[in-house]
Design a protein around this motif. Structure first.
Motif, mmCIF file in Angstrom:
data_model
loop_
_atom_site.group_PDB
_atom_site.id
_atom_site.type_symbol
_atom_site.label_atom_id
_atom_site.label_comp_id
_atom_site.label_asym_id
_atom_site.label_seq_id
_atom_site.Cartn_x
_atom_site.Cartn_y
_atom_site.Cartn_z
ATOM 1 N N HIS A 12 0.916 -1.268 -0.003
ATOM 2 C CA HIS A 12 -0.048 -0.023 0.021
ATOM 3 C C HIS A 12 0.809 1.244 -0.230
ATOM 4 O O HIS A 12 0.781 2.023 -0.519
ATOM 5 C CB HIS A 12 -0.967 0.067 1.133
ATOM 6 N N ARG A 13 1.932 1.215 0.704
ATOM 7 C CA ARG A 13 2.780 2.489 0.878
ATOM 8 C C ARG A 13 3.595 2.616 -0.335
ATOM 9 O O ARG A 13 3.720 3.772 -1.025
ATOM 10 C CB ARG A 13 3.794 2.250 2.052
ATOM 11 N N LEU A 14 3.908 1.479 -0.934
ATOM 12 C CA LEU A 14 4.582 1.740 -2.321
ATOM 13 C C LEU A 14 3.744 2.213 -3.296
ATOM 14 O O LEU A 14 3.890 3.226 -4.274
ATOM 15 C CB LEU A 14 5.214 0.380 -2.771
ATOM 16 N N ASP A 15 2.227 1.563 -3.343
ATOM 17 C CA ASP A 15 1.444 2.362 -4.326
ATOM 18 C C ASP A 15 1.323 3.719 -3.988
ATOM 19 O O ASP A 15 1.086 4.590 -5.103
ATOM 20 C CB ASP A 15 -0.047 1.446 -4.126
ATOM 21 N N MET A 16 1.050 4.223 -2.954
ATOM 22 C CA MET A 16 0.752 5.662 -2.672
ATOM 23 C C MET A 16 2.033 6.420 -3.005
ATOM 24 O O MET A 16 1.801 7.338 -3.492
ATOM 25 C CB MET A 16 0.687 5.877 -0.994
ATOM 26 N N ALA A 17 3.139 5.974 -2.653
ATOM 27 C CA ALA A 17 4.665 6.570 -3.245
ATOM 28 C C ALA A 17 4.643 6.694 -4.683
ATOM 29 O O ALA A 17 4.779 8.036 -5.310
ATOM 30 C CB ALA A 17 5.776 6.141 -2.810
ATOM 31 N N ASP A 18 3.968 5.552 -5.631
ATOM 32 C CA ASP A 18 4.053 5.657 -7.045
ATOM 33 C C ASP A 18 2.991 6.832 -7.360
ATOM 34 O O ASP A 18 3.383 7.426 -8.380
ATOM 35 C CB ASP A 18 3.737 4.434 -7.717
ATOM 36 N N ASP A 19 1.783 6.723 -6.788
ATOM 37 C CA ASP A 19 0.973 7.669 -7.153
ATOM 38 C C ASP A 19 1.402 9.110 -6.801
ATOM 39 O O ASP A 19 1.069 10.127 -7.588
ATOM 40 C CB ASP A 19 -0.351 7.529 -6.262
ATOM 41 N N ILE A 20 2.095 9.297 -5.652
ATOM 42 C CA ILE A 20 2.693 10.771 -5.795
ATOM 43 C C ILE A 20 3.665 11.077 -6.596
ATOM 44 O O ILE A 20 3.485 12.369 -7.137
ATOM 45 C CB ILE A 20 3.275 10.917 -4.026
ATOM 46 N N LEU A 21 4.445 10.270 -7.203
ATOM 47 C CA LEU A 21 5.498 10.480 -7.933
ATOM 48 C C LEU A 21 4.788 10.728 -9.246
ATOM 49 O O LEU A 21 5.334 11.628 -10.074
ATOM 50 C CB LEU A 21 6.375 9.257 -8.066
ATOM 51 N N ALA A 22 3.692 10.056 -9.828
ATOM 52 C CA ALA A 22 3.137 10.151 -11.123
ATOM 53 C C ALA A 22 2.655 11.499 -10.953
ATOM 54 O O ALA A 22 2.522 12.554 -11.942
ATOM 55 C CB ALA A 22 1.913 9.096 -11.165
#
Length: 187
Positions: A12-22
């Motif tokens: 979940h944290r990695l998904d959130m980080a990827d969303d923020i990066l995008a």
């Protein structure tokens, strides 16, 4: 009881980080950054097209200096040292007299016209510098960043080709090649 990490929470944290990066990349500043990197790559392309190798090397020096602030010091320090060495080799071969002096120790004068001239030092420097640029462009690099780094590599490879052309001329190989072509055409 010791709390252990949860694979689901980690994902979940990695998904959130990827969303923020995008979202950063798609934001106005992210899009402006991409546009400026594309323009920078385009400027290098113009200098390459004009075969203005001194300008290309000056642009690369500016880019190497920028690498410090953007990518950290360890890799950037190696890049800067590599660029300095490339510039030294470029200067040697840009002057025909110094090029002949530098390479006379490697090639006997009678072998110069027929020897396959190589500058393994410059070749190694360029290849190493291109690998460093590839390291910068790995991972989560945007298409604009990848374009920027691939253009820098392209320019360094063109500098090497021009370097070898200068070296051939300095060592008289262009005259030897013209003479052999003339003999072939007269037959």
């Amino acid at each position: 009881m010791v709390k252990t990490g949860s694979p689901l929470e980690f994902a979940h944290r990695l998904d959130m980080a990827d969303d923020i990066l995008a979202s950063i990349r798609e934001s106005k500043p992210g899009l402006r950054l991409s546009k400026e990197l594309q323009k920078a790559a385009s400027e290098m392309g113009l200098a390459l097209k004009a075969k203005d190798f001194d300008t290309l090397l000056a642009m690369e020096k500016i880019a190497v200096q920028r690498d410090f602030s953007v990518y950290g010091t360890e890799l950037a320090q190696k890049s800067e040292n590599g660029h300095k060495q490339i510039m030294e080799r470029w200067r040697i071969v840009s002057n025909p007299r110094t090029a002949r002096e530098d390479f006379q120790a490697t090639y006997a004068p009678e072998n110069l016209p027929k020897a396959r001239i190589m500058d393994t030092v410059m070749e190694s420097l360029i290849k190493t510098q291109c690998r460093r640029l590839s390291d910068y462009a790995k991972g989560n690099a945007t298409p604009a960043e990848k374009l920027y780094f691939s253009r820098r590599q392209e320019c360094l490879k063109a500098v090497y080709k021009e370097h070898m052309l200068h070296l051939s001329r300095a060592l008289g190989q262009d005259r030897a090649q013209e003479n052999s072509k003339g003999k072939y055409l007269s037959r």
